[in-house]
Design an enzyme around this catalytic site. Structure first.
Site, PDB file in Angstrom:
ATOM      1  N   SER A 184      -5.803  -7.593 -51.065  1.00 53.55           N
ATOM      2  CA  SER A 184      -4.375  -7.880 -50.845  1.00 53.55           C
ATOM      3  C   SER A 184      -3.909  -9.061 -51.683  1.00 53.55           C
ATOM      4  O   SER A 184      -2.733  -9.182 -51.998  1.00 53.55           O
ATOM      5  CB  SER A 184      -4.101  -8.199 -49.373  1.00 53.55           C
ATOM      6  N   ASP A 216     -13.105  -1.149 -38.764  1.00 51.57           N
ATOM      7  CA  ASP A 216     -13.821  -2.213 -39.474  1.00 51.57           C
ATOM      8  C   ASP A 216     -13.749  -3.542 -38.727  1.00 51.57           C
ATOM      9  O   ASP A 216     -14.715  -4.308 -38.714  1.00 51.57           O
ATOM     10  CB  ASP A 216     -13.253  -2.385 -40.892  1.00 51.57           C
ATOM     11  N   THR A 259     -12.650  -5.280 -50.625  1.00 55.25           N
ATOM     12  CA  THR A 259     -11.575  -4.328 -50.338  1.00 55.25           C
ATOM     13  C   THR A 259     -10.687  -4.778 -49.170  1.00 55.25           C
ATOM     14  O   THR A 259      -9.764  -4.070 -48.799  1.00 55.25           O
ATOM     15  CB  THR A 259     -12.175  -2.944 -50.001  1.00 55.25           C
ATOM     16  N   ALA A 260     -10.985  -5.930 -48.592  1.00 58.08           N
ATOM     17  CA  ALA A 260     -10.211  -6.410 -47.443  1.00 58.08           C
ATOM     18  C   ALA A 260      -9.143  -7.414 -47.918  1.00 58.08           C
ATOM     19  O   ALA A 260      -8.371  -7.115 -48.816  1.00 58.08           O
ATOM     20  CB  ALA A 260     -11.159  -6.988 -46.403  1.00 58.08           C
ATOM     21  N   TYR A 261      -9.095  -8.580 -47.344  1.00 50.70           N
ATOM     22  CA  TYR A 261      -8.093  -9.607 -47.676  1.00 50.70           C
ATOM     23  C   TYR A 261      -8.090  -9.876 -49.176  1.00 50.70           C
ATOM     24  O   TYR A 261      -7.030 -10.023 -49.812  1.00 50.70           O
ATOM     25  CB  TYR A 261      -8.431 -10.879 -46.889  1.00 50.70           C
ATOM     26  N   ASN A 262      -9.257  -9.949 -49.772  1.00 44.80           N
ATOM     27  CA  ASN A 262      -9.381 -10.194 -51.212  1.00 44.80           C
ATOM     28  C   ASN A 262      -8.507  -9.258 -52.039  1.00 44.80           C
ATOM     29  O   ASN A 262      -7.854  -9.673 -52.985  1.00 44.80           O
ATOM     30  CB  ASN A 262     -10.858 -10.042 -51.601  1.00 44.80           C
ATOM     31  N   ASN A 312     -17.186 -10.270 -44.726  1.00 44.38           N
ATOM     32  CA  ASN A 312     -16.106  -9.980 -45.671  1.00 44.38           C
ATOM     33  C   ASN A 312     -15.834 -11.181 -46.568  1.00 44.38           C
ATOM     34  O   ASN A 312     -15.800 -11.059 -47.776  1.00 44.38           O
ATOM     35  CB  ASN A 312     -14.797  -9.662 -44.937  1.00 44.38           C
ATOM     36  N   GLU A 313     -15.556 -12.292 -45.921  1.00 44.79           N
ATOM     37  CA  GLU A 313     -15.115 -13.449 -46.696  1.00 44.79           C
ATOM     38  C   GLU A 313     -15.127 -14.725 -45.897  1.00 44.79           C
ATOM     39  O   GLU A 313     -15.251 -14.714 -44.667  1.00 44.79           O
ATOM     40  CB  GLU A 313     -13.694 -13.234 -47.226  1.00 44.79           C
TER      41      GLU A 313
END
Ligand code: NAP
Ligand code: MN
Length: 267
Positions: free
Chosen positions: A170, A51, A165-168, A125-126
């Protein structure tokens, strides 16, 4: 647009480079013109890696509209669709048109500095706004132009649905189906004392609302992070965050299912 040109990208690990050489041979034998790096007239972009490699490829190409497929040599790829051993099946399905395009929205932050300069940052992603690790920051947040809170803590993160589903995740944010075009605002270590009050959960915003962020102290260094790209500001006046018009066109096959990927990765 079918041109016969295919752009290849790889994250240069030993495994990815091996897969790249193999794919190049197969594509050339099939009559495609294979180009390393971005080509404006390419009908398809292929990214080999995980990713992270996918995100870097998208940024390197300026988030292009050209359809892209990811060949997974990383961990469990959320963006990456095809395992290297299934490449022949992929090519067949691709040529027969047996696929759908998943449109992924992006988040955009327009940063204005004290001298009136404006920069745009885009995230697939963010987009996160933080201070340095050694101090808390205070941010005046508004939604649709209306003040909502003074945030105090490490910072805030605004995730797209694909980035949920990434940093968010966590940070305790929710997993959002990418079919929902929305933004999720998640706090990073919010402070809640009698002196400071911030929301402790995520907030979901519809795609047409803007989140305004004004740092209280302009003398502190503030970082903007988009998909792992970091920019430091010493004179940041405000950031306006909203959905951007740029979309990524990801190729998906009939067995693609977001929730199966979520189950495989997290449970
Ligand atoms: P990285 O720090 O090497 O990797 C972070 C992990 O996130 C990797 O396992 C990566 O997958 C995975 N990932 C990336 N996008 C994802 C998505 N949409 N859904 C689920 N997992 C995803 O950095 P990177 O590989 O360059 O990726 C950049 C991203 O890392 C940022 O956009 C941010 O979301 C994330 N990040 C996470 C944390 C955290 O969780 N505490 C902290 C900083 C940044 P691959 O192994 O397949 O590359
Ligand atoms: Mn990575």
């Amino acid at each position: 647009m079918k041109t016969g040109i295919i752009s290849l990208f790889t994250n240069e690990t030993e495994r990815s480079t091996g897969v790249e050489n193999e794919l190049k041979k197969k594509l050339t034998a099939r009559g495609y013109e294979v180009v390393e790096g971005f080509h404006e007239d390419a009908e398809l972009l292929i990214c080999i890696g995980g990713d992270g490699a996918f995100l870097r490829t998208m940024h390197r190409c300026g988030i292009p509209e050209t359809p892209i497929v990811g060949i997974n040599t990383g961990h469990l790829g959320f963006f990456q669709e095809v395992w290297p051993e299934d490449f022949d099946v992929f090519l067949e399905d691709y040529e027969l048109g047996n696929y759908t395009i998943q449109k992924l929205g992006t988040v955009m932050g327009i940063a204005t500095t004290a001298d009136g300069k404006k920069d745009t940052h885009i995230g697939l992603n963010e987009l996160a706004v933080t201070g340095s690790k050694s101090y808390s920051i205070h941010l005046d947040l508004s939604i649709g132009g209306k003040p909502i809170e003074k945030f105090s803590g490490d910072g805030i993160l605004v995730a797209t649905s694909a980035g949920s589903t990434a940093y968010n995740y966590s940070l305790g944010g929710s997993i959002v189906d990418p079919r929902l075009n929305a933004l999720q605002v998640t706090p990073l270590a919010p402070m809640n004392t009698t002196a400071f009050r911030s929301f402790t959960s995520s907030i979901m915003l519809p795609s047409d609302l803007t989140l305004g962020i004004v740092p209280e102290e302009s003398d502190k260094v503030i970082y903007i992070h988009n998909d792992g790209i970091e920019t430091a500001y010493s004179n940041l006046k405000e950031i306006e965050v909203r959905t951007s018009e740029k979309c990524v066109n990801l190729i998906r096959f009939s067995d693609y299912d977001f929730w199966s990927k979520v189950k495989d990765k997290f449970l």
